[in-house]
Design a protein around this motif. Structure first.
Motif, PDB file in Angstrom:
ATOM      1  N   VAL A  45     -56.804 -32.446 -54.118  1.00  0.00           N
ATOM      2  CA  VAL A  45     -56.629 -33.243 -52.910  1.00  0.00           C
ATOM      3  C   VAL A  45     -55.301 -32.883 -52.256  1.00  0.00           C
ATOM      4  O   VAL A  45     -54.334 -32.542 -52.927  1.00  0.00           O
ATOM      5  N   VAL A  47     -52.012 -33.982 -50.082  1.00  0.00           N
ATOM      6  CA  VAL A  47     -51.192 -35.147 -49.738  1.00  0.00           C
ATOM      7  C   VAL A  47     -50.939 -35.092 -48.237  1.00  0.00           C
ATOM      8  O   VAL A  47     -50.379 -34.122 -47.716  1.00  0.00           O
ATOM      9  N   LEU A  48     -51.372 -36.134 -47.538  1.00  0.00           N
ATOM     10  CA  LEU A  48     -51.285 -36.184 -46.088  1.00  0.00           C
ATOM     11  C   LEU A  48     -49.841 -36.435 -45.632  1.00  0.00           C
ATOM     12  O   LEU A  48     -48.989 -36.841 -46.437  1.00  0.00           O
ATOM     13  N   ASP A  50     -48.424 -38.818 -44.230  1.00  0.00           N
ATOM     14  CA  ASP A  50     -47.906 -40.166 -44.524  1.00  0.00           C
ATOM     15  C   ASP A  50     -47.740 -40.411 -46.023  1.00  0.00           C
ATOM     16  O   ASP A  50     -47.410 -41.525 -46.446  1.00  0.00           O
ATOM     17  N   THR A  52     -50.138 -40.120 -48.386  1.00  0.00           N
ATOM     18  CA  THR A  52     -51.330 -40.688 -49.014  1.00  0.00           C
ATOM     19  C   THR A  52     -52.344 -39.587 -49.340  1.00  0.00           C
ATOM     20  O   THR A  52     -52.277 -38.483 -48.800  1.00  0.00           O
ATOM     21  N   ILE A  53     -53.269 -39.935 -50.247  1.00  0.00           N
ATOM     22  CA  ILE A  53     -54.430 -39.091 -50.525  1.00  0.00           C
ATOM     23  C   ILE A  53     -55.672 -39.959 -50.387  1.00  0.00           C
ATOM     24  O   ILE A  53     -55.594 -41.188 -50.491  1.00  0.00           O
ATOM     25  N   ASN A  54     -56.799 -39.324 -50.156  1.00  0.00           N
ATOM     26  CA  ASN A  54     -58.079 -40.021 -50.150  1.00  0.00           C
ATOM     27  C   ASN A  54     -58.846 -39.534 -51.369  1.00  0.00           C
ATOM     28  O   ASN A  54     -59.029 -38.332 -51.548  1.00  0.00           O
ATOM     29  N   GLY A  59     -60.406 -44.814 -52.630  1.00  0.00           N
ATOM     30  CA  GLY A  59     -59.951 -44.991 -51.261  1.00  0.00           C
ATOM     31  C   GLY A  59     -58.643 -44.259 -50.989  1.00  0.00           C
ATOM     32  O   GLY A  59     -58.338 -43.235 -51.586  1.00  0.00           O
ATOM     33  N   THR A  60     -57.856 -44.831 -50.080  1.00  0.00           N
ATOM     34  CA  THR A  60     -56.571 -44.245 -49.699  1.00  0.00           C
ATOM     35  C   THR A  60     -55.491 -44.757 -50.638  1.00  0.00           C
ATOM     36  O   THR A  60     -55.340 -45.963 -50.826  1.00  0.00           O
ATOM     37  N   ILE A  61     -54.737 -43.816 -51.227  1.00  0.00           N
ATOM     38  CA  ILE A  61     -53.722 -44.169 -52.215  1.00  0.00           C
ATOM     39  C   ILE A  61     -52.401 -43.535 -51.804  1.00  0.00           C
ATOM     40  O   ILE A  61     -52.342 -42.342 -51.492  1.00  0.00           O
ATOM     41  N   LYS A  62     -51.315 -44.314 -51.827  1.00  0.00           N
ATOM     42  CA  LYS A  62     -49.965 -43.809 -51.516  1.00  0.00           C
ATOM     43  C   LYS A  62     -49.397 -43.137 -52.771  1.00  0.00           C
ATOM     44  O   LYS A  62     -49.222 -43.779 -53.803  1.00  0.00           O
ATOM     45  N   ARG A  78     -57.027 -47.846 -59.730  1.00  0.00           N
ATOM     46  CA  ARG A  78     -57.940 -48.042 -58.598  1.00  0.00           C
ATOM     47  C   ARG A  78     -59.386 -47.710 -58.964  1.00  0.00           C
ATOM     48  O   ARG A  78     -60.323 -48.285 -58.418  1.00  0.00           O
TER      49      ARG A  78
END
Length: 194
Positions: A45, A47-48, A50, A52-54, A59-62, A78
């Protein structure tokens, strides 16, 4: 020979987890996430921006600013409601964020203390700790070369970390460590019998 190999192996087993624990995940990093109980969930995945990852089922996780160990605990927590028992999740950094055009501009590095030319050093991309010291004219004769400090502020948390570089024997931080914008190198004065 086998004794040396044993010592080196023990040193690596101690150092590698320390390095992994110290790494902070940042935007643009690629993480490899393994879920042992469901291999279909295992994936890489991104890391965006902001932080976070999806991740499917979570879901969306910081994760920005967290260590890989902290990220795997968050993902496992999660995913837990989707499993009969808490799943075993492992996170590793598969790739670091690519360098952008912005990093090609000179970085402002600051050097103070027992250095020939203290002050601001405009360092090029990829400059190392030792190269910056050389660019500032090297140490004075009163420099405590065993205790050179690199002060770096984590942009995600705002906390300052201090790393020690021993120029004489290369222990501690490596002289080949790439510097980041805003790093401060402090060369303290030598003590009486140092």
């Amino acid at each position: 020979m086998s004794k040396i190999f044993s010592i080196l192996t023990a040193a690596l087993l101690f150092v590698i987890p320390q390095l992994a624990a110290a790494y902070s995940i940042g935007p643009g990093d690629t993480l490899h996430v393994d879920v042992l109980e469901d291999p279909n969930l295992s994936r890489q995945v991104l890391v965006l921006p902001d932080g976070t990852i999806n991740f499917p089922g979570a879901g969306t996780i910081k994760v920005g600013g967290a260590t890989p160990a902290a990220a795997q605990n968050t993902i496992a927590d999660r995913l837990a409601p989707e499993f009969a028992s808490r799943p075993s999740v492992y996170v590793s950094v598969a790739g670091l964020a690519p360098e952008s055009e912005q990093t090609e501009k000179p970085k402002n590095i600051y050097i103070m203390g027992e250095i020939a030319k203290p002050g601001l050093v405009e360092a090029e991309k990829g400059v190392t700790l030792l190269q910056a010291i050389a660019q500032a004219g090297g140490f004075t004769r009163f420099a405590a070369t065993k205790r050179v400090e690199l002060h770096r502020v984590d942009p995600n948390t705002g906390r300052e970390r201090i790393y020690i570089y021993n120029y004489r024997n290369g222990q501690g931080l490596s002289g080949a460590t790439p510097l980041a914008k805003g790093d401060v190198i402090v060369v303290p004065e030598r003590r009486l019998f140092e």
